[in-house]
Scaffold this motif. Structure first.
Motif, PDB file in Angstrom:
ATOM      1  N   UNK A  81      -1.633  -1.139  12.577  1.00 23.01           N
ATOM      2  CA  UNK A  81      -0.876  -0.407  11.558  1.00 23.01           C
ATOM      3  C   UNK A  81      -1.623   0.839  11.112  1.00 23.01           C
ATOM      4  N   UNK A  82      -0.883   1.932  11.039  1.00 25.64           N
ATOM      5  CA  UNK A  82      -1.362   3.182  10.447  1.00 25.64           C
ATOM      6  C   UNK A  82      -0.662   3.301   9.103  1.00 25.64           C
ATOM      7  N   UNK A  83      -1.415   3.305   8.028  1.00 24.04           N
ATOM      8  CA  UNK A  83      -0.837   3.356   6.690  1.00 24.04           C
ATOM      9  C   UNK A  83      -0.711   4.796   6.219  1.00 24.04           C
ATOM     10  N   UNK A  84       0.378   5.095   5.541  1.00 24.65           N
ATOM     11  CA  UNK A  84       0.600   6.443   5.010  1.00 24.65           C
ATOM     12  C   UNK A  84       1.126   6.330   3.591  1.00 24.65           C
ATOM     13  N   UNK A  85       0.446   6.984   2.657  1.00 25.06           N
ATOM     14  CA  UNK A  85       1.005   7.105   1.312  1.00 25.06           C
ATOM     15  C   UNK A  85       1.215   8.590   1.028  1.00 25.06           C
ATOM     16  N   UNK A  86       2.326   8.879   0.374  1.00 23.86           N
ATOM     17  CA  UNK A  86       2.717  10.261   0.091  1.00 23.86           C
ATOM     18  C   UNK A  86       2.866  10.412  -1.418  1.00 23.86           C
ATOM     19  N   UNK A  96      -2.952   3.237  -1.479  1.00 24.92           N
ATOM     20  CA  UNK A  96      -3.390   2.850  -0.137  1.00 24.92           C
ATOM     21  C   UNK A  96      -4.041   1.466  -0.123  1.00 24.92           C
ATOM     22  N   UNK A  97      -4.801   1.146  -1.169  1.00 20.32           N
ATOM     23  CA  UNK A  97      -5.435  -0.173  -1.235  1.00 20.32           C
ATOM     24  C   UNK A  97      -4.372  -1.264  -1.312  1.00 20.32           C
ATOM     25  N   UNK A  98      -3.361  -1.053  -2.145  1.00 19.21           N
ATOM     26  CA  UNK A  98      -2.279  -2.034  -2.263  1.00 19.21           C
ATOM     27  C   UNK A  98      -1.477  -2.122  -0.971  1.00 19.21           C
ATOM     28  N   UNK A 112      -5.965   2.675  10.566  1.00 18.83           N
ATOM     29  CA  UNK A 112      -6.084   4.037  10.054  1.00 18.83           C
ATOM     30  C   UNK A 112      -5.204   4.183   8.821  1.00 18.83           C
ATOM     31  N   UNK A 113      -5.508   5.180   8.013  1.00 14.03           N
ATOM     32  CA  UNK A 113      -4.709   5.442   6.816  1.00 14.03           C
ATOM     33  C   UNK A 113      -4.703   6.938   6.527  1.00 14.03           C
ATOM     34  N   UNK A 114      -3.593   7.390   5.977  1.00 14.94           N
ATOM     35  CA  UNK A 114      -3.421   8.812   5.648  1.00 14.94           C
ATOM     36  C   UNK A 114      -2.827   8.929   4.247  1.00 14.94           C
ATOM     37  N   UNK A 115      -3.331   9.867   3.485  1.00 17.05           N
ATOM     38  CA  UNK A 115      -2.722  10.241   2.206  1.00 17.05           C
ATOM     39  C   UNK A 115      -2.249  11.684   2.353  1.00 17.05           C
ATOM     40  N   UNK A 116      -0.993  11.939   2.027  1.00 16.35           N
ATOM     41  CA  UNK A 116      -0.418  13.265   2.219  1.00 16.35           C
ATOM     42  C   UNK A 116       0.399  13.670   0.995  1.00 16.35           C
ATOM     43  N   UNK A 247      -3.741  19.799  -3.736  1.00 13.55           N
ATOM     44  CA  UNK A 247      -4.497  18.702  -3.128  1.00 13.55           C
ATOM     45  C   UNK A 247      -4.309  18.753  -1.607  1.00 13.55           C
ATOM     46  N   UNK A 248      -5.294  18.237  -0.902  1.00 10.97           N
ATOM     47  CA  UNK A 248      -5.243  18.268   0.560  1.00 10.97           C
ATOM     48  C   UNK A 248      -4.932  16.884   1.120  1.00 10.97           C
ATOM     49  N   UNK A 249      -4.331  16.864   2.301  1.00 12.57           N
ATOM     50  CA  UNK A 249      -4.093  15.594   3.002  1.00 12.57           C
ATOM     51  C   UNK A 249      -5.438  15.005   3.434  1.00 12.57           C
ATOM     52  N   UNK A 250      -5.495  13.678   3.528  1.00  5.34           N
ATOM     53  CA  UNK A 250      -6.747  12.989   3.874  1.00  5.34           C
ATOM     54  C   UNK A 250      -6.470  11.920   4.934  1.00  5.34           C
ATOM     55  N   UNK A 251      -7.474  11.658   5.753  1.00  2.00           N
ATOM     56  CA  UNK A 251      -7.357  10.590   6.747  1.00  2.00           C
ATOM     57  C   UNK A 251      -8.556   9.654   6.631  1.00  2.00           C
TER      58      UNK A 251
END
Length: 253
Positions: A81-86, A96-98, A112-116, A247-251
């Motif tokens: 799973x690749x997690x993505x929170x926006x 993302x933790x939840x 992997x995880x991404x915040x965008x 804010x910037x996107x993060x991986x």
């Protein structure tokens, strides 16, 4: 590679981020819409060799409760799973933790995880136009790095930010209401992710059920649903300090 794109996106911002990543990662996309009320999510079963991209918006630093409930119904069966929170350019705090904990309980292996950032679903001047061209380029770069990790069979779980216990869930926020322009076409009722709007009388809604996702505002063909302008302006002022700086996107790999 095939991606199962599992997405909760009431107003489209989260879906846009998910699509940028999915299209850069794979040549086949299987959509799973977590906003749909007529889907038996228990019937969605992945396999050990599958890859899923799970995308949700951040609601006050948490995963929307209905999205978490529906995600836990899925059978991950060991799929990566690749997690993505926006989020709307404020903060994503414990989202993302939840999401990681929820996906793990559903049987996924988080790799992997991404915040965008996308346009704020309520106070739309914050994050307006995002994800923009710069975001898209960055997200595509993230996809290359994530694909490389998957191709290398690296199933290590990334360190994901957030706290446990999670921050306290916020109560229902601004509630959209029908205006005089409403023709009671029923689109809002049909599309509401939680069934808060009466299909027989769309001007009526259950405030206790509404999650302030703004789906009804986004889908109304007559632009006949909106939140109180004075309250919206107040919330805008309250968020100004936290949301004004880009804010910037993060991986996380």
């Amino acid at each position: 590679m095939k991606i199962h794109e599992i997405c909760f996106s009431p107003t489209g911002g989260t879906r846009r981020v998910a699509e940028i990543l999915s299209q850069a990662l794979a040549n086949e996309i299987v959509p799973v819409d977590l906003t749909a009320r007529d889907v038996d999510f228990r019937s969605v079963k992945l396999a050990d060799g599958d890859v899923a991209l799970i995308a949700v918006p951040s609601y006050s630093g948490r995963v929307p409760a209905v999205a978490a409930t529906r995600l836990e119904m899925l059978c991950g069966n060991g799929a990566r799973a690749i997690l993505v929170c926006v989020y709307g350019n404020r903060a994503y705090e414990d989202t993302l933790a939840e999401l990681r904990d929820t996906a793990t309980r559903a049987g996924f292996r988080v790799v992997a995880a991404v915040a965008a950032v996308a346009e704020h679903s309520i106070v739309r001047q914050y994050g307006a136009g995002r994800p923009d061209a710069a975001d898209e380029a960055l997200l595509r770069n993230f996809a290359v790095r994530i694909r490389r990790k998957i191709d290398d069979a690296d199933d290590s779980e990334p360190k994901i930010p957030g706290h446990r216990p999670y921050r306290k869930a916020a109560g229902t926020g601004l509630i959209p209401k029908a205006t005089r322009s409403c023709v009671q076409c029923g689109v809002c009722a049909a599309k509401c992710p939680v069934g808060a709007i009466d299909p027989a009388a769309p001007t009526r809604m259950d405030k206790k059920v509404c999650i302030s996702c703004m789906r009804c505002v986004a889908v109304c063909p007559h632009k006949a649903r909106r939140v109180n302008g004075l309250l919206l302006a107040l919330v805008g002022r309250l968020l100004k300090k936290a949301c004004s700086e880009r804010k910037s996107c993060e991986v996380y790999l």
